[in-house]
Enzyme design. Structure first.
Site, PDB file in Angstrom:
ATOM      1  N   MET A 153       0.839  -1.191   0.000  1.00  0.00           N
ATOM      2  CA  MET A 153       0.000   0.000   0.000  1.00  0.00           C
ATOM      3  C   MET A 153       0.878   1.247   0.000  1.00  0.00           C
ATOM      4  O   MET A 153       1.705   1.418   0.898  1.00  0.00           O
ATOM      5  CB  MET A 153      -0.908   0.016   1.233  1.00  0.00           C
ATOM      6  CG  MET A 153      -1.925  -1.099   1.287  1.00  0.00           C
ATOM      7  SD  MET A 153      -2.850  -1.075   2.840  1.00  0.00           S
ATOM      8  CE  MET A 153      -1.655  -1.828   3.936  1.00  0.00           C
ATOM      9  N   GLY A 241       2.515   4.311   4.640  1.00  0.00           N
ATOM     10  CA  GLY A 241       2.923   3.235   3.739  1.00  0.00           C
ATOM     11  C   GLY A 241       3.124   1.907   4.441  1.00  0.00           C
ATOM     12  O   GLY A 241       3.793   1.844   5.466  1.00  0.00           O
ATOM     13  N   SER A 242       2.585   0.834   3.902  1.00  0.00           N
ATOM     14  CA  SER A 242       2.618  -0.438   4.602  1.00  0.00           C
ATOM     15  C   SER A 242       2.293  -1.589   3.649  1.00  0.00           C
ATOM     16  O   SER A 242       2.228  -1.415   2.442  1.00  0.00           O
ATOM     17  CB  SER A 242       1.639  -0.403   5.774  1.00  0.00           C
ATOM     18  OG  SER A 242       0.418   0.178   5.366  1.00  0.00           O
ATOM     19  N   ARG A 243       2.034  -2.765   4.229  1.00  0.00           N
ATOM     20  CA  ARG A 243       1.880  -3.977   3.426  1.00  0.00           C
ATOM     21  C   ARG A 243       1.032  -4.989   4.195  1.00  0.00           C
ATOM     22  O   ARG A 243       1.037  -5.025   5.428  1.00  0.00           O
ATOM     23  CB  ARG A 243       3.279  -4.538   3.145  1.00  0.00           C
ATOM     24  CG  ARG A 243       3.361  -5.937   2.609  1.00  0.00           C
ATOM     25  CD  ARG A 243       4.816  -6.230   2.276  1.00  0.00           C
ATOM     26  NE  ARG A 243       5.047  -7.628   1.990  1.00  0.00           N
ATOM     27  CZ  ARG A 243       6.104  -8.087   1.330  1.00  0.00           C
ATOM     28  NH1 ARG A 243       7.020  -7.241   0.890  1.00  0.00           N
ATOM     29  NH2 ARG A 243       6.256  -9.371   1.102  1.00  0.00           N
TER      30      ARG A 243
END
Length: 275
Positions: A153, A241-243
């Site tokens: 993301m 921001g991440s996953r």
């Protein structure tokens, strides 16, 4: 949607247009039939209500956005009284407004509902881009070979996370860690992360792991062991921001490709086999 159309009708009121109550709803065709009076002529219109979604601010961002708005307002007010309507004031006002709008965009929370039968499907738990589809050894929780599907993301994606499958929450674990860029493979095992194991009605264990990125400093997970969950329920939220990684049984049919854009709660990413 009726509220949305009412606002539209109110705007067009000068043209003698009024929205009437819903006449009929066709669930099978996802349509609603509305009545409209336009210049003394009665008209029926069809609206595909699934194409409309309600957008609101996520509860995780309410406090931050209020604080940010207050600070920006005070800064611009003080600057206005100090320098007046000068170029400096307009530049600062413009930059701070853009910054606030970006923050507001980040914390948007669309009301979504998966439009089809979700049983047996694995639905994307987040908006973003597919950055990994591979077989891995999951040694932290499941302790077995798994098929990993990862969604990265960016800061421009919706950062709410949904449950990828229907079932019962079996296990939840939060682990502290580093803050490497979320698109790096090592982020799955070295970054701050929160894992949720869900057992489907067919007895399949699916692991969804929220991973903090280089900017993210807080993962919020709503899931608790024993909770019943559905793909339309939000699993949590990751700030900035991440996953999200999803671990599935080896041999699961994957329905997406590398670098494909997916939408949380809307894009099927895999189809589970029955145990």
């Amino acid at each position: 949607m009726q509220s949305f159309l009412s606002k539209v009708a109110a705007v067009l009121d000068e043209g003698n247009i009024w929205l009437l109550p819903i006449l009929e709803r066709d669930e099978e065709q996802s349509m609603e039939i509305f009545g409209i009076f336009h210049k003394n002529e009665y008209i029926c219109i069809l609206i595909e209500w699934n194409s409309y979604s309600t957008m609101k601010v996520h509860k995780e961002g309410t406090g931050l956005l209020l604080s940010l708005f207050t600070i920006i307002f005070i800064v611009n007010l003080v600057l206005y009284h100090s320098v007046g309507e000068s170029g400096i004031f307009y530049v600062v006002a413009f930059v701070t407004s853009i910054f606030f709008l970006l923050a507001l965009n980040f914390f948007r929370s669309p009301a979504r509902c998966f439009p089809y039968d979700s049983e047996g499907l694995v639905i994307a738990p987040a908006d973003g881009t597919i950055v990994a589809i591979e077989e891995v050894e999951e040694n932290e929780i499941l302790h077995r070979p798994c098929l990993q599907v990862s969604i990265f993301m960016s800061v421009f994606n919706v950062h709410a996370n949904w449950f990828p499958v229907n079932g019962t929450v079996k296990y939840v674990l939060h682990q502290n860690g580093r803050f490497m860029a979320a698109y790096l493979p090592k982020s799955s095992t070295e970054n701050e992360r929160s894992a949720v194991v869900i057992t489907t009605r067919d007895g399949v264990d699916v692991l969804a792991r929220q991973i903090a990125g280089a900017v993210a400093r807080r993962i919020v997970t709503y899931a608790k062991p024993g909770d019943k969950c559905h793909v339309d329920d939000q699993m949590g939220f990751i700030k900035f921001g991440s996953r999200v990684d999803v671990y599935l049984p080896v041999g699961t049919e994957v329905l997406v490709n590398m670098d494909q854009k997916v939408t949380g709660n809307q894009t099927p990413i895999a189809r589970l086999e029955k145990v």
